[in-house]
Design an enzyme around this catalytic site. Structure first.
Site, PDB file in Angstrom:
ATOM      1  N   ALA A  30      71.956 -62.790  10.714  1.00  0.00           N
ATOM      2  CA  ALA A  30      71.697 -63.140  12.111  1.00  0.00           C
ATOM      3  C   ALA A  30      70.336 -62.628  12.591  1.00  0.00           C
ATOM      4  CB  ALA A  30      72.812 -62.607  13.003  1.00  0.00           C
ATOM      5  N   ARG A  50      64.878 -49.636   4.184  1.00  0.00           N
ATOM      6  CA  ARG A  50      65.145 -48.383   3.486  1.00  0.00           C
ATOM      7  C   ARG A  50      64.462 -48.415   2.119  1.00  0.00           C
ATOM      8  NH1 ARG A  50      69.750 -48.217   1.556  1.00  0.00           N
ATOM      9  NH2 ARG A  50      70.351 -50.385   1.896  1.00  0.00           N
ATOM     10  N   LYS A  89      65.048 -41.186   8.614  1.00  0.00           N
ATOM     11  CA  LYS A  89      65.384 -39.772   8.774  1.00  0.00           C
ATOM     12  C   LYS A  89      64.274 -38.863   8.254  1.00  0.00           C
ATOM     13  CE  LYS A  89      70.367 -40.629   8.503  1.00  0.00           C
ATOM     14  NZ  LYS A  89      71.645 -40.326   7.784  1.00  0.00           N
ATOM     15  N   ASN A 110      70.174 -54.670  14.153  1.00  0.00           N
ATOM     16  CA  ASN A 110      71.595 -55.032  14.157  1.00  0.00           C
ATOM     17  C   ASN A 110      72.464 -53.951  13.526  1.00  0.00           C
ATOM     18  OD1 ASN A 110      70.880 -55.456  11.475  1.00  0.00           O
ATOM     19  ND2 ASN A 110      72.023 -57.365  11.266  1.00  0.00           N
ATOM     20  N   PHE A 111      72.087 -52.678  13.758  1.00  0.00           N
ATOM     21  CA  PHE A 111      72.951 -51.587  13.333  1.00  0.00           C
ATOM     22  C   PHE A 111      74.280 -51.656  14.098  1.00  0.00           C
ATOM     23  CE2 PHE A 111      68.733 -50.009  12.322  1.00  0.00           C
ATOM     24  CZ  PHE A 111      68.920 -49.346  11.113  1.00  0.00           C
ATOM     25  N   ARG A 118      71.694 -42.907  17.565  1.00  0.00           N
ATOM     26  CA  ARG A 118      71.718 -41.644  16.816  1.00  0.00           C
ATOM     27  C   ARG A 118      70.439 -41.448  16.003  1.00  0.00           C
ATOM     28  NH1 ARG A 118      77.328 -42.906  16.221  1.00  0.00           N
ATOM     29  NH2 ARG A 118      77.097 -43.647  14.067  1.00  0.00           N
ATOM     30  N   ASP A 183      76.475 -66.548  12.104  1.00  0.00           N
ATOM     31  CA  ASP A 183      75.230 -65.799  11.912  1.00  0.00           C
ATOM     32  C   ASP A 183      74.021 -66.592  12.385  1.00  0.00           C
ATOM     33  OD1 ASP A 183      75.748 -63.200  10.696  1.00  0.00           O
ATOM     34  OD2 ASP A 183      76.539 -64.298   8.985  1.00  0.00           O
TER      35      ASP A 183
END
Length: 398
Positions: A30, A50, A89, A110-111, A118, A183
């Protein structure tokens, strides 16, 4: 510069989103499909991935097809983008990301609900450093409610939305749509919201937030039928037994077998069809009020009658009479048809490693020009150093 040649004038036309920077933090379909469309329209889309594995869609295979180490699905939905590898991180990588956010026009993520906050990259935090940014968020079921944490996957959303009961014939169970319709439609809605906010920003100078969910988009897809149900007698939609194509449309609407294939009939007069097809068995149903109540009986008559001749024969009879009908093509037959060839809908893209992929182009035309781009999907972090140099990310300039 993203320019296309204008068919009408022969001159160069700048793409509408030329000069805009889009940061794509999203995965799967999506969000990335929305970023793809923005890239097609001229935006510079940088995919933030990542370092260890990147977008999970890289390993989401369709028929086990692979290209250059990644699934062809990933290549299809992420062409025309650049990629940088960033561990959100890691302090140094996060500093680079924030430097890009300060410059960006659009950010897409889209987490699952709560995760982006967080990580410190929620909307409230981002707009403090870049009040002009358009922040797009995709969820499966919205930010609230008991399904908030449920995986936002296309088949699951189709199933929960009731969509599966609109396809197939009456004697079948639920039939999902055979493409990732939730999607792709959600991605299209996200693009609409982003473009609307960009227009508003041009007027007010301020950015904004766009929120879409797979479930809401799939419900909106059904708005005609849901409205019919909500304002009717409370009876659920009922599929016809034969060639069902719409739960609420009367005969002859549907798909029928012929001697050598299939033919689709849209909204048409039963009396006119009876005359043209030479089908006397339809005579008792000339009254329009019977076309829905006796839908299955009418369609059964047509189903049996149409099998006497080929699809080409029936088309030669019906099309000159302006009857709404069509052949039901397979992909091989579609690709050979002049109607498809005239669209020039296919393009070839190439990755940085030289791997080639034939895929569809952007369906939008700008100033009469089809939009194509040769850049294929990137490897993880393929453009990290290029982007760092372009934006001087590790020189303290932000």
């Amino acid at each position: 510069m993203n320019l296309v040649t204008n068919i009408a004038t022969g001159g160069a036309t700048q793409l509408p989103l030329q000069g805009l920077l889009v940061l794509d933090f999203s995965q799967f379909l999506a969000g990335p499909s929305a970023a793809l469309r923005l890239a097609d329209l001229g935006a510079d889309v940088i995919k933030i991935e990542r370092p260890d594995g990147g977008d999970l869609c890289r390993q989401l295979y369709v028929s086990n097809l692979e290209l250059d180490g990644d699934s062809t699905l990933f290549h299809t939905i992420n062409r025309n983008k650049r990629s940088i590898a960033a561990n959100l991180k890691d302090e140094a990588d996060l500093k680079d990301v924030w430097a890009l956010i300060k410059r960006a026009d659009v950010m897409i993520q889209n987490f699952r609900p709560g995760i982006i906050e967080r990580l410190g990259l929620g909307y409230d935090s981002v707009r403090k450093v870049n009040p002009r940014i358009i922040y797009g968020s995709v969820t499966g079921y919205g930010e609230e409610g008991p399904w908030r944490e449920k995986p936002g996957q296309d088949l699951l959303v189709q199933s929960l939305s009731g969509l599966g009961w609109l396809s197939g014939d009456a004697e079948q169970g639920p039939v999902p749509v055979g493409v990732a319709v939730s999607d792709i439609l959600t991605g299209a809605h996200l693009v609409q919201g982003i473009l609307a906010n960009l227009v508003r920003r041009g007027i007010t100078g301020e950015g904004g937030r766009v929120d879409v969910s797979l479930l809401e988009s799939t419900l909106d897809l059904q708005f005609e039928l849901l409205t019919t149900y909500l304002n009717g007698d409370g009876a659920p939609p009922k599929r016809s037994r034969i060639g069902s194509a719409s739960t609420y449309l009367s005969a002859p609407y549907g798909i029928y077998r012929t001697a050598d294939g299939y033919i689709a009939l849209a909204m048409n007069s039963i009396e006119r069809l009876s005359e043209l097809l030479g089908c006397e068995a339809l005579r008792p149903y000339f009254d329009r009020s019977t076309w829905f109540d006796h839908r299955d009986t009418i369609k059964q008559i047509l189903w049996e009658h149409l099998q006497a001749q080929t699809t080409a024969h029936w088309l030669a009879v019906l099309e000159p009479a302006d009857i709404w009908c069509a052949d039901v093509l397979t992909w091989p037959r579609l690709f050979e048809h002049d109607g498809f060839k005239a669209l020039k809908m296919l393009q070839e893209v190439q990755t940085g490693n030289g791997a080639r992929l034939v895929t569809t182009r952007c369906p939008i035309r700008i100033d009469g020009q089809r939009l194509t781009a040769e850049r294929g999907a990137p490897k993880i972090g393929e453009h990290t150093e290029e982007v760092r140099a372009q934006y001087e990310l590790r020189k303290g300039i932000a």
